[in-house]
Write a protein that holds these residues in place. Sequence first.
Motif, PDB file in Angstrom:
ATOM      1  N   ILE A   1       0.842  -1.204   0.000  1.00  0.00           N
ATOM      2  CA  ILE A   1       0.000   0.000   0.000  1.00  0.00           C
ATOM      3  C   ILE A   1       0.878   1.257   0.000  1.00  0.00           C
ATOM      4  CG2 ILE A   1      -1.642   1.343   1.376  1.00  0.00           C
ATOM      5  CD1 ILE A   1      -2.878  -1.338   2.260  1.00  0.00           C
ATOM      6  N   GLY A   2       1.947   1.247   0.777  1.00  0.00           N
ATOM      7  CA  GLY A   2       2.874   2.376   0.801  1.00  0.00           C
ATOM      8  C   GLY A   2       3.521   2.585  -0.559  1.00  0.00           C
ATOM      9  N   ALA A   3       3.915   1.509  -1.222  1.00  0.00           N
ATOM     10  CA  ALA A   3       4.526   1.618  -2.554  1.00  0.00           C
ATOM     11  C   ALA A   3       3.535   2.177  -3.564  1.00  0.00           C
ATOM     12  CB  ALA A   3       5.042   0.250  -3.003  1.00  0.00           C
ATOM     13  N   ILE A   4       2.293   1.761  -3.498  1.00  0.00           N
ATOM     14  CA  ILE A   4       1.252   2.264  -4.411  1.00  0.00           C
ATOM     15  C   ILE A   4       1.018   3.755  -4.176  1.00  0.00           C
ATOM     16  CG2 ILE A   4      -1.212   2.129  -4.975  1.00  0.00           C
ATOM     17  CD1 ILE A   4      -0.991  -0.914  -4.517  1.00  0.00           C
ATOM     18  N   ILE A   5       0.991   4.176  -2.926  1.00  0.00           N
ATOM     19  CA  ILE A   5       0.800   5.598  -2.605  1.00  0.00           C
ATOM     20  C   ILE A   5       1.973   6.418  -3.123  1.00  0.00           C
ATOM     21  CG2 ILE A   5       0.709   7.250  -0.703  1.00  0.00           C
ATOM     22  CD1 ILE A   5      -0.982   5.200   0.835  1.00  0.00           C
ATOM     23  N   VAL A   6       3.188   5.934  -2.926  1.00  0.00           N
ATOM     24  CA  VAL A   6       4.377   6.655  -3.391  1.00  0.00           C
ATOM     25  C   VAL A   6       4.379   6.762  -4.917  1.00  0.00           C
ATOM     26  CG1 VAL A   6       6.895   6.504  -3.576  1.00  0.00           C
ATOM     27  CG2 VAL A   6       5.785   6.155  -1.377  1.00  0.00           C
ATOM     28  N   ILE A   7       4.052   5.686  -5.598  1.00  0.00           N
ATOM     29  CA  ILE A   7       4.005   5.707  -7.066  1.00  0.00           C
ATOM     30  C   ILE A   7       2.924   6.661  -7.554  1.00  0.00           C
ATOM     31  CG2 ILE A   7       3.457   4.307  -9.100  1.00  0.00           C
ATOM     32  CD1 ILE A   7       4.884   1.975  -7.668  1.00  0.00           C
ATOM     33  N   THR A   8       1.761   6.643  -6.922  1.00  0.00           N
ATOM     34  CA  THR A   8       0.673   7.536  -7.318  1.00  0.00           C
ATOM     35  C   THR A   8       1.060   8.999  -7.136  1.00  0.00           C
ATOM     36  OG1 THR A   8      -0.936   5.846  -6.650  1.00  0.00           O
ATOM     37  CG2 THR A   8      -1.763   8.085  -6.962  1.00  0.00           C
ATOM     38  N   ILE A   9       1.665   9.330  -6.014  1.00  0.00           N
ATOM     39  CA  ILE A   9       2.087  10.710  -5.756  1.00  0.00           C
ATOM     40  C   ILE A   9       3.163  11.137  -6.747  1.00  0.00           C
ATOM     41  CG2 ILE A   9       3.279  12.196  -4.096  1.00  0.00           C
ATOM     42  CD1 ILE A   9       1.743  10.734  -1.880  1.00  0.00           C
ATOM     43  N   SER A  10       4.104  10.244  -7.046  1.00  0.00           N
ATOM     44  CA  SER A  10       5.161  10.608  -7.999  1.00  0.00           C
ATOM     45  C   SER A  10       4.599  10.799  -9.401  1.00  0.00           C
ATOM     46  CB  SER A  10       6.267   9.562  -7.992  1.00  0.00           C
ATOM     47  OG  SER A  10       5.783   8.324  -8.483  1.00  0.00           O
ATOM     48  N   ILE A  11       3.599  10.020  -9.785  1.00  0.00           N
ATOM     49  CA  ILE A  11       2.968  10.205 -11.097  1.00  0.00           C
ATOM     50  C   ILE A  11       2.247  11.547 -11.152  1.00  0.00           C
ATOM     51  CG2 ILE A  11       1.094   9.383 -12.582  1.00  0.00           C
ATOM     52  CD1 ILE A  11       1.930   6.526 -11.807  1.00  0.00           C
ATOM     53  N   LEU A  12       1.544  11.904 -10.090  1.00  0.00           N
ATOM     54  CA  LEU A  12       0.832  13.186 -10.066  1.00  0.00           C
ATOM     55  C   LEU A  12       1.789  14.369 -10.096  1.00  0.00           C
ATOM     56  CD1 LEU A  12      -1.997  12.447  -7.482  1.00  0.00           C
ATOM     57  CD2 LEU A  12      -2.220  12.704  -9.950  1.00  0.00           C
ATOM     58  N   LEU A  13       2.898  14.269  -9.368  1.00  0.00           N
ATOM     59  CA  LEU A  13       3.856  15.368  -9.327  1.00  0.00           C
ATOM     60  C   LEU A  13       4.688  15.454 -10.598  1.00  0.00           C
ATOM     61  CD1 LEU A  13       5.110  15.153  -5.645  1.00  0.00           C
ATOM     62  CD2 LEU A  13       3.503  16.776  -6.631  1.00  0.00           C
ATOM     63  N   ASP A  14       4.857  14.344 -11.294  1.00  0.00           N
ATOM     64  CA  ASP A  14       5.689  14.319 -12.490  1.00  0.00           C
ATOM     65  C   ASP A  14       4.917  14.734 -13.743  1.00  0.00           C
ATOM     66  OD1 ASP A  14       8.166  13.893 -13.703  1.00  0.00           O
ATOM     67  OD2 ASP A  14       7.504  11.927 -14.443  1.00  0.00           O
ATOM     68  N   SER A  15       3.597  14.761 -13.684  1.00  0.00           N
ATOM     69  CA  SER A  15       2.824  15.125 -14.874  1.00  0.00           C
ATOM     70  C   SER A  15       3.037  16.602 -15.193  1.00  0.00           C
ATOM     71  CB  SER A  15       1.341  14.840 -14.659  1.00  0.00           C
ATOM     72  OG  SER A  15       0.844  15.635 -13.620  1.00  0.00           O
ATOM     73  N   PRO A  16       3.124  16.942 -16.483  1.00  0.00           N
ATOM     74  CA  PRO A  16       3.389  18.338 -16.857  1.00  0.00           C
ATOM     75  C   PRO A  16       2.212  19.236 -16.490  1.00  0.00           C
ATOM     76  CG  PRO A  16       2.865  17.042 -18.796  1.00  0.00           C
ATOM     77  CD  PRO A  16       2.945  16.086 -17.641  1.00  0.00           C
ATOM     78  N   PRO A  17       2.522  20.475 -16.119  1.00  0.00           N
ATOM     79  CA  PRO A  17       1.437  21.405 -15.784  1.00  0.00           C
ATOM     80  C   PRO A  17       0.678  21.783 -17.049  1.00  0.00           C
ATOM     81  CG  PRO A  17       3.528  22.546 -15.816  1.00  0.00           C
ATOM     82  CD  PRO A  17       3.827  21.087 -15.997  1.00  0.00           C
ATOM     83  N   PRO A  18      -0.517  22.308 -16.889  1.00  0.00           N
ATOM     84  CA  PRO A  18      -1.263  22.729 -18.081  1.00  0.00           C
ATOM     85  C   PRO A  18      -0.501  23.836 -18.803  1.00  0.00           C
ATOM     86  CG  PRO A  18      -2.420  23.351 -16.066  1.00  0.00           C
ATOM     87  CD  PRO A  18      -1.234  22.547 -15.668  1.00  0.00           C
TER      88      PRO A  18
END
Length: 104
Positions: free
Chosen positions: A8-25
Amino acid sequence: MKTNLALIGAIIVITISILLDSPPPSEDSIYYQFQEDDESVDVDAMQIERSASSSLEFILEEMNEVNGKIVETYQEYEIHKDAEGNIISRIPTSNYQYIKYEKE
């Protein structure tokens, strides 16, 4: 139990990194405004004054006397001129220069 928490911790970390790594509008999508009415503007009718040349110049802002010395403060300006040499705009920058010399 520990395996489930680690998963669960790994999934949360991956999800947060995907959200932060996505380019801004893009800038266009942030500031783009739709015209709801039928008013249209002819591009040829708009006068857009473009500068033929631009330069950076230091202009004397102030002179002060400090401890028996004269201090001159110059601020840098970005100056835009048209083809005839007339100044279109004078934009101050954040750069300053100071000249200090002894009073005679």
